[in-house]
Design an enzyme around this catalytic site. Structure first.
Site, PDB file in Angstrom:
ATOM      1  N   LEU A  35       0.763  -1.368  -0.086  1.00 54.55           N
ATOM      2  CA  LEU A  35      -0.136   0.270  -0.006  1.00 54.55           C
ATOM      3  C   LEU A  35       0.869   1.208  -0.029  1.00 54.55           C
ATOM      4  O   LEU A  35       1.966   1.141   0.519  1.00 54.55           O
ATOM      5  CB  LEU A  35      -0.929  -0.032   1.178  1.00 54.55           C
ATOM      6  CG  LEU A  35      -1.863  -1.206   1.454  1.00 54.55           C
ATOM      7  CD1 LEU A  35      -2.826  -1.037   2.585  1.00 54.55           C
ATOM      8  CD2 LEU A  35      -2.736  -1.284   0.041  1.00 54.55           C
ATOM      9  N   HIS A  39      -3.502   4.233  -2.308  1.00 57.44           N
ATOM     10  CA  HIS A  39      -4.394   3.326  -1.475  1.00 57.44           C
ATOM     11  C   HIS A  39      -4.977   4.105  -0.087  1.00 57.44           C
ATOM     12  O   HIS A  39      -6.140   4.037   0.190  1.00 57.44           O
ATOM     13  CB  HIS A  39      -3.792   2.122  -1.204  1.00 57.44           C
ATOM     14  CG  HIS A  39      -3.193   1.329  -2.177  1.00 57.44           C
ATOM     15  ND1 HIS A  39      -1.838   1.087  -2.386  1.00 57.44           N
ATOM     16  CD2 HIS A  39      -3.939   0.329  -3.111  1.00 57.44           C
ATOM     17  CE1 HIS A  39      -1.570   0.518  -3.384  1.00 57.44           C
ATOM     18  NE2 HIS A  39      -2.846   0.028  -3.943  1.00 57.44           N
TER      19      HIS A  39
END
Ligand code: PAF
Length: 284
Positions: A35, A39
């Site tokens: 991530l 994200h």
């Protein structure tokens, strides 16, 4: 608060059932992990819109072709869980491949025309893998809303089409592209770039900015817009163009002659061995 972390689809369904019984709205952020700020921005948006937020972390084997390196896809679960915690996710669903695709699994969800051009042309089967896993995630989590980045413009269009065509009761929310300070679109794949390639990768953003400038300066012809982007990309020795497209933002059909009110300029470019995508919406 720490999110609940679950691998078993049935346990997730139980938790979600509890939320639904209480009348709570659910936002889902589907991811393949590793991530980054892109994200995180999706999780934040989901947090704003919903009473409960689920993040899925699953490197989906079905969207990789045999020539693509599934095993080397970057992973960092500890960091991912920390991002989910700090952004306030309530649930992290991180199934194993065998839990998503047990022995005997043989169903696919495929979108036709919209998925066949652009990235679909150079990555056959990719969007069928994406739609199949996203459909499963929707069936497990039953989100009211699901969040996707606009960097993957075709993915967003294909998933939106799938939900409409199959009467899925979920709102698809497209979120802005998040960029590094120098303009490179955030992507888990940026981690593959060495220092020279990282510098070269800026040609994507540069090509898009010059296309935007050309349109602002009165250029309306799709071929001329493509040519502006091509010239910039071809000037970068480490870049190999996969496609440069000027398309209708909804149908993704290639614009011919003068562009309409809005058009999407979309690029896929190999920098060394890494395939990067980026896009911009241009308007007149
Ligand atoms: O965009 C991605 O990370 C993936 O394609 C998705 C939507 C999580 C499906 O595996």
């Amino acid at each position: 608060m720490k999110p609940q972390v679950m691998s078993d689809p049935e346990s997730v369904r139980d938790t979600v059932r509890g939320w639904k019984k209480q009348g709570l709205s659910i936002g889902l952020v589907p991811t393949m992990g590793f991530l980054h700020e892109g994200h995180a921005s999706l999780i934040r948006r989901a947090r704003e819109d919903n009473e409960r937020v689920a993040v899925s972390i699953f490197v989906n084997p079905k969207q990789f072709s045999p020539s693509e390196d599934l095993d080397n896809y970057p992973r960092d679960m500890e960091h991912d869980l920390e991002v989910c915690r700090s952004e306030g996710a309530d649930l992290v669903f991180k199934p194993e491949p065998g839990q998503m695709y047990p022995n005997g699994f043989q169903t696919i969800v495929a979108v036709d025309k919209l998925a066949s051009g652009l990235c679909g042309a150079s990555r056959p089967g990719h969007f069928t893998g994406v739609c199949t896993v996203v459909c499963k995630l929707f069936n497990i989590i039953h989100p009211d809303r699901a969040y996707f980045g606009r960097k993957d413009a075709q993915q967003l269009a294909v998933i939106t089409r799938m939900t409409r065509d199959l009467n899925m009761n979920v709102e698809i929310v497209g979120c802005p592209i998040v960029r590094e300070p120098d303009g490179l679109a955030k992507s888990s794949r940026n981690s593959y770039l060495d220092a020279k390639e990282r510098g070269a990768a800026l040609c994507l953003r540069k090509a898009l900015l010059l296309a935007e400038e050309a349109v602002a300066g009165g250029t309306a012809d799709a071929a001329q817009i493509r040519a502006v982007a091509r010239k910039t990309l071809e000037a970068e020795p480490l870049a190999r163009i996969d496609y440069i497209a000027v398309v209708d933002p909804d149908s993704l059909e290639e614009a011919q002659g003068e562009i309409g009110k809005k058009a999407l300029v979309a690029l896929a470019v190999f920098i060394g061995r890494t395939r990067l995508i980026d896009n911009t919406l241009i308007g007149r």
